[in-house]
Every structure is written in C-alpha cells, then in structure tokens.
Design an enzyme around this catalytic site. Structure first.
Site, PDB file in Angstrom:
ATOM      1  CE  LYS A 293       1.391  15.067  20.462  1.00 14.87           C
ATOM      2  NZ  LYS A 293       1.472  16.011  20.755  1.00 14.87           N
TER       3      LYS A 293
ATOM      4  N   PRO B  52      10.059  12.707  32.419  1.00 12.77           N
ATOM      5  CG  PRO B  52       9.282  12.133  34.082  1.00 12.77           C
ATOM      6  CD  PRO B  52       9.731  13.052  34.058  1.00 12.77           C
TER       7      PRO B  52
ATOM      8  CG  ASN C 247       0.129  23.701  31.130  1.00  8.23           C
ATOM      9  OD1 ASN C 247      -1.058  24.056  31.215  1.00  8.23           O
ATOM     10  ND2 ASN C 247       0.976  23.486  31.361  1.00  8.23           N
TER      11      ASN C 247
HETATM   12  O1  C5P Z   1       3.301  15.158  23.754  1.00  6.37           O
HETATM   13  P1  C5P Z   1       2.586  15.975  24.326  1.00  6.37           P
HETATM   14  O2  C5P Z   1       2.585  17.111  25.154  1.00  6.37           O
HETATM   15  O3  C5P Z   1       1.261  16.655  23.418  1.00  6.37           O
HETATM   16  O4  C5P Z   1       1.336  14.664  24.813  1.00  6.37           O
HETATM   17  C1  C5P Z   1      -0.112  15.344  25.373  1.00  6.37           C
HETATM   18  C2  C5P Z   1      -0.196  13.917  26.261  1.00  6.37           C
HETATM   19  O5  C5P Z   1       0.387  13.195  26.595  1.00  6.37           O
HETATM   20  C3  C5P Z   1      -1.415  14.090  27.687  1.00  6.37           C
HETATM   21  O6  C5P Z   1      -2.649  13.264  27.488  1.00  6.37           O
HETATM   22  C4  C5P Z   1      -0.981  14.461  27.990  1.00  6.37           C
HETATM   23  O7  C5P Z   1      -1.214  14.290  30.124  1.00  6.37           O
HETATM   24  C5  C5P Z   1       0.535  13.425  27.781  1.00  6.37           C
HETATM   25  N1  C5P Z   1       1.690  13.671  28.428  1.00  6.37           N
HETATM   26  C6  C5P Z   1       1.898  12.753  29.758  1.00  6.37           C
HETATM   27  N2  C5P Z   1       3.443  13.204  30.517  1.00  6.37           N
HETATM   28  C7  C5P Z   1       4.961  14.502  29.665  1.00  6.37           C
HETATM   29  C8  C5P Z   1       3.852  14.901  28.334  1.00  6.37           C
HETATM   30  C9  C5P Z   1       2.317  14.872  28.238  1.00  6.37           C
HETATM   31  O8  C5P Z   1       1.682  12.013  30.422  1.00  6.37           O
HETATM   32  N3  C5P Z   1       5.532  14.530  30.044  1.00  6.37           N
END
Ligand code: C5P
Length: 405
Positions: free
Chosen positions: A341, A307, A213
């Site tokens: 979230k 995860p 990304n």
């Molecule tokens: O669910 P989303 O990706 O939007 O969540 C963002 C937050 O979750 C960020 O703090 C990101 O670092 C963390 N995250 C994580 N592991 C993942 C997905 C997101 O730690 N697999």
C-alpha cells in the site's frame, strides 16, 4: 516559577457561577494560577470578594474602570493568560463571542485573545437546544473554541435535560489537558502545519440513507491532539463521529469522501499530512433527489470509486507535504499488504494495524501498529490510541528535525 500556567476565568451570569468557586480551588490545586473577570450578570450570583479570596488576585469587572485599565488593560488581561476559560458560559455570552461583540470586559478580552479558549456552557435545556445556540456552538467549535459539557441533569429552573454546567473536576481536567498542548509553542513541531483526516465518511444513497463504516475516529483525533501538543498548527478534517472536537485543533467537519478531499486540499500547503480516516472506497453513482421507494424488486445501486485522498496528496508536486502518512487497516498479512500500500499510494510512511474483529481495534481503546517507512518495519507494542498518537507525533518531530524541548 516561570512555568506556572495562568488561566483567565470569565464568570458570566448563570446560577452555575457558584460552582466556579470550587473550580478555582481545583485549578490552584493543580498549580494553575487563576485571575477572574466577572460579568455584570455573574456578579448577581457570586461576589467579587469570594472570587478574589479564592483566586488570591484582584477581580476585573469593568471595561471602563480607570483603575483597572491603569493596572491591567483588557489586552494585557488576555495576553497575560495562557488560556481563557468561560465558566459558566451563558447563551448570551456565547452569542456575543460568535458575533465578535465587545461591549463589556469579558467579551472584549475574548475578542482580543489569540490564546486557547475553553467554554463550559450552562443554560436551560430549551436555550441549549435552540437553533440559534446550536449554530453559535457549531461556529465557535469550527474556530477552535473547546467546549466542556454541558451535561444532562436537573436544572435550577426545575427542568431536566442537557444544559447543566460540567462538574468543576471535569473542567479542571480539560483545562490541564489543553494547557499541556498550549505549552506547545516551544514544542518540536512549532511552526509546522499539520492536516489530519479522521473518522468514517458517509456516502449518501438517497436524501435519507447513507453508506458508512465502523471507524470511531479515536485514533485520528488522538493524532491531531498529539501533533498540536507538539506545537504543530493542526487542522483535523473529521468525518461524522461521536467525539468532541479536540481543543487547540481547528476542526473541519465533513461527511463524504469528496468533501473530505476538498477540505484537505483547501488546507494545503502543509508540512505534515496524516490520513487516518476510513474513507469509503465507493460512492453512489447517481444519487436520486428523492427517497428511494420499495417496489417489490431488488434495489440496484451503482457504486463508483471515490478518489483516494492519501494517493492524491502524496503525488509528487512542488506543494507536496514533506511527510505524508497513511494507515493500512488490514485483517490478514498485515505487513505485506501495508508495504504494498505504501508503494501504491506513494506516501512516506504507513501505519499498519490489525482491524480483524478479534483485535478490538475499531471503537476500542488500544491499537497494535507497525510503522513502515523506507528503512523497513518498526513494530510498536500494544498502546492506547492516545499513546500511539503521541509516539507518532514524536517520530514525526524527530524526522522533521525537531530540536526537542
Ligand atoms: O486503500 P485503503 O483504504 O486500505 O488505504 C488506507 C489509507 O488510505 C488510509 O490512510 C486512508 O485514510 C487512505 N484513504 C484515503 N482515501 C480513500 C481511501 C483510503 O485517503 N479514498
């Protein structure tokens, strides 16, 4: 004058040694005092007299010199400094640093120190690119040694490429920045341990391709730097980025989400965790061992969920970090999504930010964020990513009961 910072400048044997005369002048201009150690090789390029005249101090050369050991032993030499700077750092000295050799005053001082160490390598491009040097640099970086340069350019040997020592002004700036962080033992987060994730993750599709990304890692790296500047013992778990490792921070490089989770768990217990990485939500289920081949049909790749690192580290347990901070990168309904979230992941704070293409957040210099905690939403003005890092570190210090400097 109690807060004059002291640098031990180790000058090893490269033609770039002449630049360290200007470097001493620039450091002293920033009110940083400089004491020099000159290696045998270094003395082929600059004289102890020039270094002594510019630094205004005795120059140390000999590990076994009785006078030197009487006045100032090698242990005191490194203990007395706030930072050790190796400029120029030759391939040989870097190899010795990695191996832990201590066969002269410079390498002994470097082995004996617990202070931040910065190195400005200077060598021929082939030496710089040699796998032995690459491995030495990688290893030294993972131990927290900061590197400035080298830069690309014409070399004294007539070749062109990467290997020229960074300019004295760039080195002086890096020293000043690191000293700011190194002043942190009295910082508000002294004695606290912080783990920060940053950058994207790369999820392998096959041995040569990956899913990724646009995260640059700039915000996460800035947070790690700011926490270290507040005195926290900081580990940065970084996905692949183009950024240099921040000095004064221990950096663990990983590629995939699974590696990032494993690296985070290996660094626990911690007081503070900040998950700023843009972790891939999915990985390829069955990774082929060989490169996928075209066969005229649509390729089907099965993805399974990764995860969630933030949610995993936020789970209630006796070893849960006291403060877990996550990010919510959103393109619409920013606050509502971020509040949801925070609940879903079980973290303490969420930093919500707008990453819609028009915001310029990805890869840009600035960030407009909102801090969401149990008390509600705090809107922050548009700040540089460095300022967001500093403000967050300050908020964390206040939250954890830091007393201030
Ligand atoms: O669910 P989303 O990706 O939007 O969540 C963002 C937050 O979750 C960020 O703090 C990101 O670092 C963390 N995250 C994580 N592991 C993942 C997905 C997101 O730690 N697999």
């Amino acid at each position: 004058m109690g807060d004059v910072k002291r640098v031990l400048l180790i000058v090893s044997g490269g033609i770039a040694a002449y630049k360290c005369l200007e470097l001493i002048r620039l450091l002293r201009g920033r009110e940083i005092s400089v004491r020099c150690v000159l290696t045998e090789g270094g003395a082929q390029f600059v004289t102890p007299l020039s270094l002594a005249a510019l630094s205004g101090d005795k120059v140390y050369q000999d590990l076994f010199s009785l006078t030197d050991e009487n006045e100032m032993g090698h242990i005191e030499l490194s203990r007395d400094a706030d930072l050790l700077l190796v400029a120029p750092a030759t391939a040989n000295l870097l190899a010795k640093m990695r191996a832990g050799l201590a066969d002269d005053l410079a390498s002994t001082a470097l082995l004996a120190t617990d202070k931040p160490v910065l190195a400005a390598p200077a060598m021929n491009v082939r030496m710089w690119e040699h796998p032995a040097t690459r491995e030495n640099i990688r290893d030294l970086k993972s131990r927290g040694i900061g590197f400035i340069g080298p830069v690309e350019g014409e070399m004294a040997c007539g070749e062109f490429g990467l290997g020229r020592m960074a300019e004295p002004e760039a080195i002086a700036q890096a020293v000043a920045k690191t000293l700011e962080s190194a002043g942190a033992p009295g910082g508000r987060l002294a004695g606290k341990r912080a783990v920060v994730t940053s950058g994207p993750t790369h999820e392998a599709i096959d041995p040569v391709r990956y899913l990724a990304n646009h995260s640059s890692g700039r915000q996460g790296h800035a947070i790690a730097r700011a926490l270290a500047a507040e005195g926290a013992d900081t580990v940065l778990i970084s996905g692949p980025t183009q950024l240099p490792d921040p000095a004064g921070v221990l950096v663990r490089h990983v590629a995939s989400a699974l590696q990032m989770l494993e690296a985070c768990e290996a660094e626990l217990p911690a007081d503070i965790v900040v998950c700023a990485a843009a972790v891939a939500d999915w990985r390829v289920q069955d990774q082929p061992r060989q490169k996928l081949k075209k066969n005229g049909k649509a390729a089907v790749i099965q993805l399974i969920e990764n995860p969630d690192i933030l949610a995993t580290l936020s789970k209630p347990s006796t070893s849960r970090p006291r403060l877990v901070v996550g990010f919510a990168a959103e393109t619409q309904n920013i606050i509502d999504h971020a509040i949801g979230k925070r609940d879903a992941k079980g973290c303490d704070w969420i930093i919500a930010n707008d990453v819609s293409p028009e915001s310029g957040t990805f890869g840009g210099d600035t960030n407009t964020v909102h801090l969401i905690d149990e008390a509600g939403v705090e809107d922050w003005p548009t700040l540089t990513k460095d300022e967001v890092g500093r403000r967050l570190a300050e908020r964390i210090a206040l939250h954890l009961g830091g007393q201030g400097r």
